[in-house]
Each structure stands twice: as structure tokens, then as C-alpha cells.
Design an enzyme around this catalytic site. Structure first.
Site, mmCIF file in Angstrom:
data_model
loop_
_atom_site.group_PDB
_atom_site.id
_atom_site.type_symbol
_atom_site.label_atom_id
_atom_site.label_comp_id
_atom_site.label_asym_id
_atom_site.label_seq_id
_atom_site.Cartn_x
_atom_site.Cartn_y
_atom_site.Cartn_z
ATOM 1 N N GLY A 27 0.834 -1.204 0.000
ATOM 2 C CA GLY A 27 0.000 0.000 0.000
ATOM 3 C C GLY A 27 0.863 1.246 0.000
ATOM 4 O O GLY A 27 2.091 1.173 0.110
ATOM 5 N N THR A 28 0.215 2.382 -0.101
ATOM 6 C CA THR A 28 0.965 3.629 -0.242
ATOM 7 C C THR A 28 1.742 3.978 1.034
ATOM 8 O O THR A 28 2.829 4.555 0.962
ATOM 9 C CB THR A 28 0.022 4.789 -0.611
ATOM 10 O OG1 THR A 28 -1.031 4.857 0.356
ATOM 11 C CG2 THR A 28 -0.573 4.613 -1.993
ATOM 12 N N ASP A 61 3.198 -2.603 8.317
ATOM 13 C CA ASP A 61 2.203 -2.600 7.247
ATOM 14 C C ASP A 61 1.171 -1.501 7.496
ATOM 15 O O ASP A 61 0.993 -1.046 8.630
ATOM 16 C CB ASP A 61 1.497 -3.976 7.206
ATOM 17 C CG ASP A 61 0.829 -4.266 5.869
ATOM 18 O OD1 ASP A 61 0.730 -3.361 5.028
ATOM 19 O OD2 ASP A 61 0.396 -5.423 5.681
ATOM 20 N N GLY A 62 0.494 -1.098 6.453
ATOM 21 C CA GLY A 62 -0.588 -0.124 6.568
ATOM 22 C C GLY A 62 -1.899 -0.808 6.914
ATOM 23 O O GLY A 62 -1.934 -2.017 7.168
ATOM 24 N N ASP A 118 -6.510 -0.218 6.333
ATOM 25 C CA ASP A 118 -7.619 0.606 5.841
ATOM 26 C C ASP A 118 -8.425 1.184 6.983
ATOM 27 O O ASP A 118 -8.954 2.290 6.871
ATOM 28 C CB ASP A 118 -8.509 -0.229 4.911
ATOM 29 C CG ASP A 118 -7.720 -0.737 3.720
ATOM 30 O OD1 ASP A 118 -7.211 0.100 2.964
ATOM 31 O OD2 ASP A 118 -7.565 -1.958 3.580
ATOM 32 N N LYS A 162 -8.011 -4.728 6.527
ATOM 33 C CA LYS A 162 -6.957 -4.622 5.530
ATOM 34 C C LYS A 162 -7.423 -5.271 4.224
ATOM 35 O O LYS A 162 -8.418 -5.976 4.207
ATOM 36 C CB LYS A 162 -5.684 -5.317 6.037
ATOM 37 C CG LYS A 162 -4.960 -4.471 7.086
ATOM 38 C CD LYS A 162 -3.622 -5.068 7.489
ATOM 39 C CE LYS A 162 -2.690 -5.368 6.360
ATOM 40 N NZ LYS A 162 -2.383 -4.209 5.477
ATOM 41 N N GLY A 166 -7.470 -3.344 1.174
ATOM 42 C CA GLY A 166 -7.834 -2.344 0.166
ATOM 43 C C GLY A 166 -6.928 -2.439 -1.051
ATOM 44 O O GLY A 166 -7.343 -2.167 -2.174
ATOM 45 N N GLU A 204 -0.530 -10.626 3.442
ATOM 46 C CA GLU A 204 -0.296 -9.740 4.598
ATOM 47 C C GLU A 204 -0.608 -10.469 5.899
ATOM 48 O O GLU A 204 0.123 -10.335 6.886
ATOM 49 C CB GLU A 204 -1.163 -8.480 4.477
ATOM 50 C CG GLU A 204 -0.687 -7.538 3.381
ATOM 51 C CD GLU A 204 -1.625 -6.369 3.131
ATOM 52 O OE1 GLU A 204 -1.133 -5.321 2.703
ATOM 53 O OE2 GLU A 204 -2.841 -6.509 3.335
ATOM 54 N N LYS A 247 -7.571 6.860 9.349
ATOM 55 C CA LYS A 247 -7.847 5.407 9.392
ATOM 56 C C LYS A 247 -8.371 4.941 10.751
ATOM 57 O O LYS A 247 -8.814 3.802 10.884
ATOM 58 C CB LYS A 247 -6.556 4.628 9.065
ATOM 59 C CG LYS A 247 -5.870 5.010 7.772
ATOM 60 C CD LYS A 247 -6.635 4.489 6.576
ATOM 61 C CE LYS A 247 -5.952 4.758 5.252
ATOM 62 N NZ LYS A 247 -4.730 4.038 5.020
HETATM 63 O O1 LIG Z 1 -4.224 -3.723 3.286
HETATM 64 C C1 LIG Z 1 -3.590 -3.123 2.465
HETATM 65 C C2 LIG Z 1 -3.252 -3.695 1.136
HETATM 66 O O2 LIG Z 1 -3.866 -4.952 0.950
HETATM 67 C C3 LIG Z 1 -3.070 -1.766 2.765
HETATM 68 O O3 LIG Z 1 -2.285 -1.820 3.899
HETATM 69 C C4 LIG Z 1 -4.221 -0.847 3.008
HETATM 70 O O4 LIG Z 1 -5.077 -0.897 1.855
HETATM 71 C C5 LIG Z 1 -3.773 0.579 3.257
HETATM 72 O O5 LIG Z 1 -3.237 1.116 2.103
HETATM 73 P P1 LIG Z 1 -2.753 2.617 2.031
HETATM 74 O O6 LIG Z 1 -1.565 2.729 2.905
HETATM 75 O O7 LIG Z 1 -2.443 2.824 0.570
HETATM 76 O O8 LIG Z 1 -3.907 3.479 2.481
#
Ligand SMILES: O=C(CO)[C@H](O)[C@H](O)COP(=O)(O)O
Length: 243
Positions: free
Chosen positions: A29-30, A83-84, A86, A96, A98, A105, A123
């Protein structure tokens, strides 16, 4: 501070937990990408870590920036995953997926002693469910699985559209070759019950509720960084260390 800068700040704070020699799970993710960029700078100046990426996309960025990679086969036990997410609730239960990488993950997070979530303040929610819940499903029997997911949710008093994720006019296919259903059930008061109900459906490969996996969340907002630690519950089924 703009949204990207908040992600960078959360990533920077997570990097402070990374020490020489660590075996790292690297998210998707970003926000996770900002972490990879900062990690690459450390690696370039001599830090030795080995990373296990949670997606092909993350693997490609790590390779491009020179972060050394391994696989979960070669390195099945990890020190830390960053990790990020959602959505993050106050107990550090997450939504998670997104970015479509939820299966890898979750496997990587479960193989890690600690998981640190990095996110901006948008978030954080009181109750999960504003973000549609990603559910990774086998391509075989898609329609039957979709019906079973809706029925399982209804039994728990949840309802809402369950839609096949699309990209460029085609069904989105995960790194594992599966489809994703995005379930807009709204507020999910009992995440454990929904998790169990979804896991009982044969066509469901995994879902995006991460329960008891995150040890800490580093949340960046306009007022600075806030770190939320997971409470250790007596008899908790997770033995993950807190950050
Ligand atoms: O679960 C994920 C990917 O499967 C990401 O961690 C989640 O979507 C957050 O993404 P971002 O940092 O772009 O908001």
C-alpha cells in the site's frame, strides 16, 4: 501536513523500531511504500535487514530500491512486520485488503513476533466497517460463495452489498490467483463472530479482519505521532509481543 507527509511520518516512526539484522515483513500500500523508501535509505548506508514482501508490488519496489529480500519459505520466522491498514479500531483490530494483498499480509503478520501498523489519523475509527471489508475468495463457485457470505452476515444482523472487485473492466485477481469481494456491511460490532462465520465458508480463502495480530499502531495526525499499543488480554490467543 498533507496526506502523503503524514504517511511518511508514520513510516519514519516505525523505522525507529527496526534494528540491524532484523527479519522484516514488509507490507503493501501507499503507506507501506513510504516505509520501503525510508528503509532503502538505511540499507544504502549500511543497515543489514532481510525483508519478506507481502505482495509482488512491494517486492518490485524493494528490488528497485535495493532492499534485500527473502521468502517466507527461506525465512519463516520474522522479527517485525510493518504494514498499513484501511481501518484501525481502538483495540487494534484492523480492516486490511484495500490493496488486495490481505492473504499474504495476514500470513506474514502471523509469522512475525510483532506487527506495527502505520497509518494517518483518517484510518482510526471507533467501530470497524465504514471501509468495505475485503474478502478473498476462490474463483470457483464465486456466485455460491457470494450468497453464502451474505447469508452468514445476515445471521449476525449485518447486511449490505457484496461486490466483486473490478479493475480495468475485469475482475481483480490477487497475487494468489483469487478474486476479492468487497462487503459493505457498515458497522461490525462483533468482528470475531464475523471472522468465524466467514472462515466457515469453503469458498472464502481469507478475509481482511486482522484480529489480535497488531502489537502497535503508529498514527500520524496534524498534531503529531500517536502510538497505540495492543492491550494484552488474559488468555489472549495471540502471543505476539507488543512494540
Ligand atoms: O491492506 C492493504 C493492502 O492490501 C493496505 O495496507 C491498506 O489498503 C492501506 O493502504 P494505504 O496505505 O495505501 O492506504
Amino acid at each position: 501536513m498533507d496526506a502523503r507527509q503524514l504517511k511518511v511520518e508514520a513510516a519514519r516512526a516505525a523505522l525507529a523500531h527496526v534494528t540491524d539484522g532484523m527479519r522484516l515483513g514488509i507490507g503493501t500500500g501507499t503507506t507501506a511504500e513510504e516505509f520501503v523508501r525510508l528503509l532503502a535509505e538505511k540499507v544504502a548506508t549500511g543497515m543489514t535487514v532481510i525483508g519478506v514482501p507481502t505482495s509482488e508490488r512491494t517486492a518490485a519496489l524493494c528490488l528497485e530500491l535495493g532492499v534485500p529480500l527473502s521468502t517466507l519459505e527461506e525465512t519463516p520466522e520474522l522479527d517485525l512486520t510493518v504494514d498499513g491498514a484501511d481501518e484501525v479500531d481502538p483495540e487494534l483490530t484492523l480492516i486490511k485488503g484495500g490493496g488486495g494483498a490481505l492473504l499474504r499480509e495476514k500470513i506474514v503478520a502471523a509469522a512475525s513476533r510483532r506487527m506495527i501498523v502505520i497509518a494517518d489519523l483518517s484510518k482510526m475509527v471507533e467501530t470497524l466497517g465504514r471501509f468495505p471489508l475485503p474478502i478473498e475468495v476462490n474463483q470457483f463457485g464465486l456466485r455460491a460463495t457470494e450468497i453464502a457470505v451474505s447469508a452468514a452476515a445476515e445471521n449476525l444482523g449485518l447486511s449490505g452489498p457484496v461486490t466483486l472487485r473490478m479493475t480495468g473492466g475485469q475482475a481483480f485477481v490477487t497475487d494468489g490467483g483469487h478474486f476479492i469481494l468487497d462487503a459493505s456491511f457498515g458497522r461490525i460490532p462483533d468482528t470475531r463472530a464475523l471472522s468465524n462465520a466467514l472462515h466457515a465458508i469453503p469458498g472464502v480463502v481469507e478475509h481482511g479482519l486482522f484480529i489480535g495480530l497488531a502489537s502497535a499502531a503508529i498514527i500520524a495526525g496534524g498534531d503529531g505521532i500517536q502510538t497505540v499499543h495492543a492491550a494484552r488480554k488474559p488468555g489472549s490467543s495471540t502471543d505476539h509481543d507488543v512494540a
